[in-house]
Motif scaffolding. Sequence first.
Motif, PDB file in Angstrom:
ATOM      1  N   GLN A  47      43.303  33.627  59.243  1.00  0.00           N
ATOM      2  CA  GLN A  47      43.526  35.065  59.449  1.00  0.00           C
ATOM      3  C   GLN A  47      42.617  35.828  58.495  1.00  0.00           C
ATOM      4  OE1 GLN A  47      45.966  36.839  61.544  1.00  0.00           O
ATOM      5  NE2 GLN A  47      44.574  38.446  60.918  1.00  0.00           N
ATOM      6  N   GLN A  48      42.091  36.950  58.941  1.00  0.00           N
ATOM      7  CA  GLN A  48      41.289  37.833  58.105  1.00  0.00           C
ATOM      8  C   GLN A  48      42.231  38.840  57.434  1.00  0.00           C
ATOM      9  OE1 GLN A  48      38.085  37.151  58.053  1.00  0.00           O
ATOM     10  NE2 GLN A  48      37.144  38.885  57.054  1.00  0.00           N
ATOM     11  N   TYR A  49      42.035  39.090  56.129  1.00  0.00           N
ATOM     12  CA  TYR A  49      42.861  40.023  55.366  1.00  0.00           C
ATOM     13  C   TYR A  49      41.974  40.992  54.591  1.00  0.00           C
ATOM     14  CZ  TYR A  49      46.918  37.044  56.175  1.00  0.00           C
ATOM     15  OH  TYR A  49      47.933  36.327  56.758  1.00  0.00           O
ATOM     16  N   ARG A  50      42.545  42.144  54.287  1.00  0.00           N
ATOM     17  CA  ARG A  50      41.900  43.139  53.415  1.00  0.00           C
ATOM     18  C   ARG A  50      42.842  43.420  52.258  1.00  0.00           C
ATOM     19  NH1 ARG A  50      40.910  48.194  56.445  1.00  0.00           N
ATOM     20  NH2 ARG A  50      39.569  46.776  57.534  1.00  0.00           N
ATOM     21  N   LEU A  51      42.307  43.352  51.052  1.00  0.00           N
ATOM     22  CA  LEU A  51      43.065  43.660  49.847  1.00  0.00           C
ATOM     23  C   LEU A  51      42.508  44.959  49.265  1.00  0.00           C
ATOM     24  CD1 LEU A  51      44.108  41.314  47.036  1.00  0.00           C
ATOM     25  CD2 LEU A  51      42.825  43.357  46.468  1.00  0.00           C
ATOM     26  N   LYS A  52      43.396  45.893  48.956  1.00  0.00           N
ATOM     27  CA  LYS A  52      43.002  47.159  48.334  1.00  0.00           C
ATOM     28  C   LYS A  52      43.868  47.385  47.098  1.00  0.00           C
ATOM     29  CE  LYS A  52      41.700  49.550  52.578  1.00  0.00           C
ATOM     30  NZ  LYS A  52      41.870  50.775  53.352  1.00  0.00           N
ATOM     31  N   VAL A  53      43.247  47.871  46.050  1.00  0.00           N
ATOM     32  CA  VAL A  53      43.977  48.242  44.835  1.00  0.00           C
ATOM     33  C   VAL A  53      43.192  49.385  44.171  1.00  0.00           C
ATOM     34  CG1 VAL A  53      42.816  46.530  43.361  1.00  0.00           C
ATOM     35  CG2 VAL A  53      45.120  47.354  42.750  1.00  0.00           C
ATOM     36  N   TRP A  54      43.899  50.304  43.573  1.00  0.00           N
ATOM     37  CA  TRP A  54      43.278  51.416  42.855  1.00  0.00           C
ATOM     38  C   TRP A  54      43.260  51.082  41.376  1.00  0.00           C
ATOM     39  CZ3 TRP A  54      41.230  55.886  44.967  1.00  0.00           C
ATOM     40  CH2 TRP A  54      41.440  56.060  46.337  1.00  0.00           C
ATOM     41  N   MET A  55      42.160  51.456  40.684  1.00  0.00           N
ATOM     42  CA  MET A  55      42.079  51.236  39.245  1.00  0.00           C
ATOM     43  C   MET A  55      41.390  52.410  38.570  1.00  0.00           C
ATOM     44  SD  MET A  55      38.661  50.433  38.302  1.00  0.00           S
ATOM     45  CE  MET A  55      38.944  49.552  36.809  1.00  0.00           C
ATOM     46  N   GLN A  56      41.679  52.523  37.289  1.00  0.00           N
ATOM     47  CA  GLN A  56      41.093  53.577  36.458  1.00  0.00           C
ATOM     48  C   GLN A  56      40.978  53.002  35.053  1.00  0.00           C
ATOM     49  OE1 GLN A  56      42.253  57.941  36.537  1.00  0.00           O
ATOM     50  NE2 GLN A  56      43.707  57.130  35.084  1.00  0.00           N
ATOM     51  N   ALA A  57      39.910  53.327  34.345  1.00  0.00           N
ATOM     52  CA  ALA A  57      39.720  52.809  32.990  1.00  0.00           C
ATOM     53  C   ALA A  57      39.317  53.930  32.045  1.00  0.00           C
ATOM     54  CB  ALA A  57      38.652  51.724  32.993  1.00  0.00           C
ATOM     55  N   GLN A  58      39.609  53.716  30.768  1.00  0.00           N
ATOM     56  CA  GLN A  58      39.206  54.684  29.747  1.00  0.00           C
ATOM     57  C   GLN A  58      38.799  53.922  28.493  1.00  0.00           C
ATOM     58  OE1 GLN A  58      42.108  57.650  28.814  1.00  0.00           O
ATOM     59  NE2 GLN A  58      40.761  58.728  27.431  1.00  0.00           N
ATOM     60  N   ASN A  59      37.557  54.156  28.054  1.00  0.00           N
ATOM     61  CA  ASN A  59      37.015  53.518  26.853  1.00  0.00           C
ATOM     62  C   ASN A  59      37.214  52.007  26.869  1.00  0.00           C
ATOM     63  OD1 ASN A  59      36.270  56.067  25.825  1.00  0.00           O
ATOM     64  ND2 ASN A  59      38.344  56.368  25.081  1.00  0.00           N
ATOM     65  N   LEU A  60      37.038  51.410  28.034  1.00  0.00           N
ATOM     66  CA  LEU A  60      37.275  49.981  28.216  1.00  0.00           C
ATOM     67  C   LEU A  60      36.036  49.177  27.849  1.00  0.00           C
ATOM     68  CD1 LEU A  60      39.119  47.711  29.289  1.00  0.00           C
ATOM     69  CD2 LEU A  60      38.045  48.063  31.519  1.00  0.00           C
ATOM     70  N   THR A  61      36.228  48.140  27.055  1.00  0.00           N
ATOM     71  CA  THR A  61      35.199  47.160  26.775  1.00  0.00           C
ATOM     72  C   THR A  61      35.755  45.811  27.204  1.00  0.00           C
ATOM     73  OG1 THR A  61      34.364  48.435  24.893  1.00  0.00           O
ATOM     74  CG2 THR A  61      33.751  46.106  24.983  1.00  0.00           C
ATOM     75  N   ALA A  62      35.093  45.165  28.170  1.00  0.00           N
ATOM     76  CA  ALA A  62      35.578  43.882  28.682  1.00  0.00           C
ATOM     77  C   ALA A  62      34.409  43.074  29.218  1.00  0.00           C
ATOM     78  CB  ALA A  62      36.610  44.095  29.779  1.00  0.00           C
ATOM     79  N   GLY A  63      34.521  41.764  29.129  1.00  0.00           N
ATOM     80  CA  GLY A  63      33.479  40.882  29.638  1.00  0.00           C
ATOM     81  C   GLY A  63      33.439  40.835  31.145  1.00  0.00           C
ATOM     82  N   ASP A  64      34.598  41.003  31.804  1.00  0.00           N
ATOM     83  CA  ASP A  64      34.658  40.927  33.252  1.00  0.00           C
ATOM     84  C   ASP A  64      35.906  41.663  33.719  1.00  0.00           C
ATOM     85  OD1 ASP A  64      34.149  40.049  35.947  1.00  0.00           O
ATOM     86  OD2 ASP A  64      35.617  38.454  35.656  1.00  0.00           O
ATOM     87  N   VAL A  65      35.771  42.399  34.800  1.00  0.00           N
ATOM     88  CA  VAL A  65      36.906  43.001  35.498  1.00  0.00           C
ATOM     89  C   VAL A  65      36.700  42.621  36.961  1.00  0.00           C
ATOM     90  CG1 VAL A  65      38.135  45.110  36.104  1.00  0.00           C
ATOM     91  CG2 VAL A  65      37.068  44.915  33.859  1.00  0.00           C
TER      92      VAL A  65
END
Length: 173
Positions: A47-65
């Motif tokens: 089956q084909q699926y679609r995943l949606k999610v909302w995100m917001q960041a502030q002053n974020l330091t990260a190696g991977d999101v």
Amino acid sequence: SGFYIDGAGTDSFVDRTVDKEGGASLRFDNVNGNGRIYQTFAVKPFQQYRLKVWMQAQNLTAGDVSIQLWSTKTGERIQWGKIQLPTADGYHQDVNYFENFSTNGWVEQTITFNSFDHGEIELIFGMWESEGGQIWWDALRIEAVPTLNILRRGDLPLTVMGSNGVNYQESYD
């Protein structure tokens, strides 16, 4: 319900002051390390699926999101979605490393995937190698999209049939 969240109550919190919809979001706050959300969910095979999610960041330091889907059968990654975020000049970029990133609002992330022969998949999304800042997640949705990316050619005919057994004609019904 059914989610596992890194640092629940120490690094991650339900935030009732910042949300995209529904009155609350999940906030990771000044995490030193990983801030991830896990959930295993049932899917129909092939089956084909679609995943949606909302995100917001502030002053974020990260190696991977990122958003990742893993096989509970084999332990292999099925799909991986890099997060796309607006840059200062308004263009989107594939992000491998965030440094002091701030959004001006919520950004919707979308990936599509095929369940192949799986009946269950593990979803993991969040940040890895964080050094601080905040990130919010909200309004996660997974929906079946069976007519996405239909191949059309002579040796792959398309038939659409109603529940009453009637075949529908393209460009007519």
